[in-house]
Design a protein around this motif. Structure first.
Motif, PDB file in Angstrom:
ATOM      1  N   UNK A  13       0.880  -1.324  -0.115  1.00  0.00           N
ATOM      2  CA  UNK A  13       0.076  -0.074   0.050  1.00  0.00           C
ATOM      3  C   UNK A  13       0.940   1.414  -0.011  1.00  0.00           C
ATOM      4  N   UNK A  14       1.510   1.614  -1.041  1.00  0.00           N
ATOM      5  CA  UNK A  14       2.383   2.717  -1.088  1.00  0.00           C
ATOM      6  C   UNK A  14       1.666   4.227  -0.819  1.00  0.00           C
ATOM      7  N   UNK A  15       0.579   4.182  -1.167  1.00  0.00           N
ATOM      8  CA  UNK A  15      -0.282   5.511  -0.733  1.00  0.00           C
ATOM      9  C   UNK A  15      -1.495   5.540  -0.341  1.00  0.00           C
ATOM     10  N   UNK A  16      -2.042   6.407  -0.096  1.00  0.00           N
ATOM     11  CA  UNK A  16      -3.555   6.478   0.197  1.00  0.00           C
ATOM     12  C   UNK A  16      -4.543   5.619  -1.085  1.00  0.00           C
ATOM     13  N   UNK A  17      -3.878   6.065  -2.058  1.00  0.00           N
ATOM     14  CA  UNK A  17      -4.760   5.216  -3.068  1.00  0.00           C
ATOM     15  C   UNK A  17      -4.905   3.892  -3.183  1.00  0.00           C
ATOM     16  N   UNK A  18      -3.879   3.075  -2.841  1.00  0.00           N
ATOM     17  CA  UNK A  18      -3.995   1.883  -2.796  1.00  0.00           C
ATOM     18  C   UNK A  18      -4.765   1.345  -1.526  1.00  0.00           C
ATOM     19  N   UNK A  19      -4.736   2.232  -0.476  1.00  0.00           N
ATOM     20  CA  UNK A  19      -5.714   1.772   0.780  1.00  0.00           C
ATOM     21  C   UNK A  19      -7.036   2.102   0.381  1.00  0.00           C
ATOM     22  N   UNK A  20      -7.588   3.115  -0.303  1.00  0.00           N
ATOM     23  CA  UNK A  20      -8.795   3.210  -1.089  1.00  0.00           C
ATOM     24  C   UNK A  20      -9.272   2.018  -1.908  1.00  0.00           C
ATOM     25  N   UNK A  21      -8.375   1.361  -2.575  1.00  0.00           N
ATOM     26  CA  UNK A  21      -8.702   0.157  -3.441  1.00  0.00           C
ATOM     27  C   UNK A  21      -8.831  -1.027  -2.852  1.00  0.00           C
ATOM     28  N   UNK A  22      -7.962  -1.174  -1.350  1.00  0.00           N
ATOM     29  CA  UNK A  22      -8.111  -2.388  -0.847  1.00  0.00           C
ATOM     30  C   UNK A  22      -9.422  -2.508   0.151  1.00  0.00           C
ATOM     31  N   UNK A  23      -9.647  -3.880   0.391  1.00  0.00           N
ATOM     32  CA  UNK A  23     -10.648  -3.962   1.401  1.00  0.00           C
ATOM     33  C   UNK A  23     -10.119  -3.931   2.919  1.00  0.00           C
ATOM     34  N   UNK A  24     -11.030  -3.786   3.720  1.00  0.00           N
ATOM     35  CA  UNK A  24     -10.562  -3.711   5.151  1.00  0.00           C
ATOM     36  C   UNK A  24      -9.808  -5.011   5.638  1.00  0.00           C
ATOM     37  N   UNK A  25     -10.315  -5.908   5.056  1.00  0.00           N
ATOM     38  CA  UNK A  25     -10.022  -7.652   5.444  1.00  0.00           C
ATOM     39  C   UNK A  25      -8.530  -7.589   4.889  1.00  0.00           C
ATOM     40  N   UNK A  26      -8.205  -6.882   3.722  1.00  0.00           N
ATOM     41  CA  UNK A  26      -6.784  -6.903   3.126  1.00  0.00           C
ATOM     42  C   UNK A  26      -5.955  -6.296   3.876  1.00  0.00           C
ATOM     43  N   UNK A  27      -6.378  -4.903   4.541  1.00  0.00           N
ATOM     44  CA  UNK A  27      -5.336  -3.973   5.104  1.00  0.00           C
ATOM     45  C   UNK A  27      -5.260  -4.863   6.607  1.00  0.00           C
ATOM     46  N   UNK A  28      -6.298  -5.202   7.154  1.00  0.00           N
ATOM     47  CA  UNK A  28      -6.199  -6.176   8.506  1.00  0.00           C
ATOM     48  C   UNK A  28      -5.246  -7.135   8.628  1.00  0.00           C
TER      49      UNK A  28
ATOM     50  N   UNK B 253     -10.867   4.683   6.403  1.00  0.00           N
ATOM     51  CA  UNK B 253     -11.788   6.037   6.638  1.00  0.00           C
ATOM     52  C   UNK B 253     -11.145   7.034   6.136  1.00  0.00           C
ATOM     53  N   UNK B 254      -9.735   7.286   6.537  1.00  0.00           N
ATOM     54  CA  UNK B 254      -8.811   8.161   6.289  1.00  0.00           C
ATOM     55  C   UNK B 254      -8.562   8.229   4.606  1.00  0.00           C
ATOM     56  N   UNK B 255      -8.225   7.207   4.094  1.00  0.00           N
ATOM     57  CA  UNK B 255      -7.870   7.328   2.732  1.00  0.00           C
ATOM     58  C   UNK B 255      -9.348   7.494   1.875  1.00  0.00           C
ATOM     59  N   UNK B 256     -10.311   7.066   2.337  1.00  0.00           N
ATOM     60  CA  UNK B 256     -11.606   7.488   1.668  1.00  0.00           C
ATOM     61  C   UNK B 256     -12.010   8.756   1.523  1.00  0.00           C
ATOM     62  N   UNK B 257     -11.619   9.645   2.615  1.00  0.00           N
ATOM     63  CA  UNK B 257     -12.036  11.003   2.825  1.00  0.00           C
ATOM     64  C   UNK B 257     -11.046  11.757   2.370  1.00  0.00           C
TER      65      UNK B 257
END
Ligand code: SF4
Length: 209
Positions: free
Chosen positions: A62-77, A95-99
């Motif tokens: 997840x090199x930037x907020x863009x990749x976090x927006x694309x990811x699911x919460x399960x992937x992040x967790x 939430x941060x990346x989405x806003x």
């Protein structure tokens, strides 16, 4: 106004920090605001050595907020599971990346983000950009309350004002040294005999009396 002891502590700490800085991936030069933010966000309630085990891999994924927006919460967790609190952290990051397209560069705006307090906001801006902001956590509070035992204030607001006054232009070097000094020397059981401040630290003077 800064007292002579405060000036001396500041200079001694900077000198000590130049020789004793701990190396972590997030302290490498040229880290972006996002990369430093991720580290400080993870370091809350988690030892640095644990964060080191997932940090580089997380940034690779997840090199930037863009990749976090694309990811699911399960992937992040899943990516931060070894740190604990993974669902809460994943949800906050999402939430941060989405806003936000970009992280804010004002401490007050950073503090409006979920799970971001003053420490994370100030540490992120200071360590990523060199902003002259005080970094105050429990370890730093322990250091200041010992060295300046006679003038260290009780209220959090006054403590911030106190620390704000001490931060020099070399804010990044100073605050990193302060964190390292609290972890390596002025620990819960302080190593006063090895400490540069034992000539003027009030806590140590009282121990000797
Ligand atoms: S003399 Fe001891 S208590 Fe004072 S700053 Fe140094 S390690 Fe901490």
């Amino acid at each position: 106004m800064t007292s002579e002891t405060e000036r001396r502590f500041r200079n001694d700490l900077l000198e000590w920090g130049r020789k004793n800085r701990r190396e972590y991936s997030w302290r490498e030069p040229d880290r972006t605001l996002y990369e430093v933010f991720v580290a400080e966000f993870f370091l809350t309630q988690t030892p640095a050595d644990n964060v080191e085990t997932v940090y580089s891999e997380f940034l690779g994924q997840f090199p930037s907020l863009d990749e976090i927006v694309e990811a699911s919460e399960d992937e992040l967790a899943e990516a931060i599971e070894p740190l604990g609190f993974q669902n809460m952290r994943a949800s906050a990051l999402k939430q941060i990346a989405s806003s936000h397209d970009h992280l804010p560069t004002e401490p007050e705006l950073l503090m409006e983000l979920p799970r971001v307090g003053r420490y994370v906001a100030n540490a992120t801006l200071c360590f990523a950009r060199g902003d002259r902001l005080p970094v105050l956590d429990r370890n730093v509070e322990r250091v200041y309350s010992r060295v300046f035992r006679d003038t260290w204030p009780e209220s959090e607001a006054e403590q911030f004002a106190f620390t704000e006054r001490l931060v020099p232009d070399e804010a990044r070097a100073y605050n990193l040294a302060l964190l390292d000094f609290g972890a390596l020397i002025c620990q819960t059981e302080p190593l006063c005999e090895q400490c540069f401040a034992n000539e003027y630290c009030i806590y140590f003077r009282e121990l000797e009396e």
